[in-house]
Design an enzyme around this catalytic site. Structure first.
Site, PDB file in Angstrom:
ATOM      1  N   ASP A   1      -9.598   2.262   1.805  1.00 47.31           N
ATOM      2  CA  ASP A   1      -9.797   1.944   3.283  1.00 47.31           C
ATOM      3  C   ASP A   1     -10.452   2.720   4.167  1.00 47.31           C
ATOM      4  OD1 ASP A   1      -8.857  -0.693   2.734  1.00 47.31           O
ATOM      5  OD2 ASP A   1      -6.716   0.276   3.300  1.00 47.31           O
TER       6      ASP A   1
ATOM      7  N   LYS B   1       0.714  -1.259   0.095  1.00 51.37           N
ATOM      8  CA  LYS B   1      -0.031  -0.061  -0.123  1.00 51.37           C
ATOM      9  C   LYS B   1       0.777   1.352  -0.004  1.00 51.37           C
ATOM     10  CE  LYS B   1      -3.795  -1.883   2.386  1.00 51.37           C
ATOM     11  NZ  LYS B   1      -4.910  -1.978   3.486  1.00 51.37           N
TER      12      LYS B   1
END
Length: 292
Positions: A109, A69
């Protein structure tokens, strides 16, 4: 060049065999009537660049989990506001013009955390406690701000390695305390706990039964489940959400991106899409395990 008539997508990470993303995306594309292929590939920092650069025009997008990420950014042409803010990207949209590709990174997220908590009835939290200091912790801090938080406490093993979270918290209007894992303060102020510790990792602290009964927990881990922390919360009768709830809601936004190009554009028949995704991993509408 395109080598097949398929539209292809995949989740990347290491380890990746446990990922539920293929089930979630398959359920969504089934409802939408899209014969898209969604795979999983074990990729780490050393193989990421070659994988991304070798995609052909059959590819529409990528989902990213740890440890990628924070290492995908150099391979992107643009990053959305939340991705820039958190320094974490978990979604890449591939848009083709002939044989030229434009890669856009998104962070789903943050809204995934917010949506999962709201579905469980947690609509606000003035003071939050985040366990762990990595990429998902950054998303949890921003999510806390979107729930109206004023302050956040971050518990980590090495506070000096989490200092990048200080300007992040300031940028979204939060005061922040970063502390080493120790005996927690069971105070009256904390209204939400978010654990971003890896699945299987033990939380090196313990909360009182009264605190666990009062304060909701979102534990982003889902394999294995329940975690020790999640089991302790449930034993105290508290509200506890596992990582699958967050995974479903962030995946729904990924599907929006892959189908429409826009995380804010609802899908056709989106209610049915979400229901199918929840059912694919055995969850009820509030993110808790569905009755069997």
């Amino acid at each position: 060049m395109r080598v097949s008539g398929e539209t292809r997508l995949a989740v990347l990470g290491k380890p990746i065999a446990h990922s539920k993303s293929p089930q979630l995306h398959a359920a969504a594309y089934g409802v939408l009537g899209l014969p898209w292929v969604y795979e999983r590939h074990e990729i780490d920092e050393t193989t990421l660049a070659a994988f991304v650069k070798s995609r052909d025009t059959a590819w529409r997008g990528l989902s990213l989990t740890m440890p990628l990420k924070q290492t995908i950014q150099p391979h992107l042409d643009r990053i959305d506001r939340i991705g820039e803010l958190t320094g974490a990207v978990n979604t890449v949209l591939l848009q083709w013009g002939g044989d030229t590709v434009h890669r856009t990174g998104f962070n789903t997220d943050v809204p995934g955390i917010v949506r999962a908590l709201r579905a469980a009835g947690v609509t606000s939290a003035r003071h939050a406690h985040v366990l762990g200091g990595g990429a998902t912790a950054a998303s949890a801090i921003v999510a806390a701000s979107e729930l109206g938080a004023e302050s956040v406490r971050v518990s980590v093993r090495a506070p000096e390695r989490a200092q990048a979270l200080v300007p992040l918290a300031a940028s979204v209007g939060l005061t922040i305390e970063i502390a080493e894992f120790a005996a927690p303060r069971d105070d009256d102020a904390t209204e939400l706990v978010v654990s971003t510790l890896p699945g299987g990792a033990e939380a090196p602290l313990a909360f009182s039964a009264g605190f666990r009964a009062r304060v909701p927990l979102l534990d982003v881990a889902y394999e294995p489940w329940p975690t020790t922390l999640g089991r302790a919360w449930a034993d105290a009768g508290g509200v506890v959400l596992g990582g699958l709830a967050m995974l479903v809601h962030q995946a729904l936004l990924q599907v929006r991106i892959f189908v429409t190009g826009d995380p804010f554009a609802p899908l056709p028949n989106e209610e049915s899409v979400l229901s199918a995704m929840l059912a694919a991993v055995g969850l009820a509408a509030d993110g808790t395990p569905a009755p069997r």
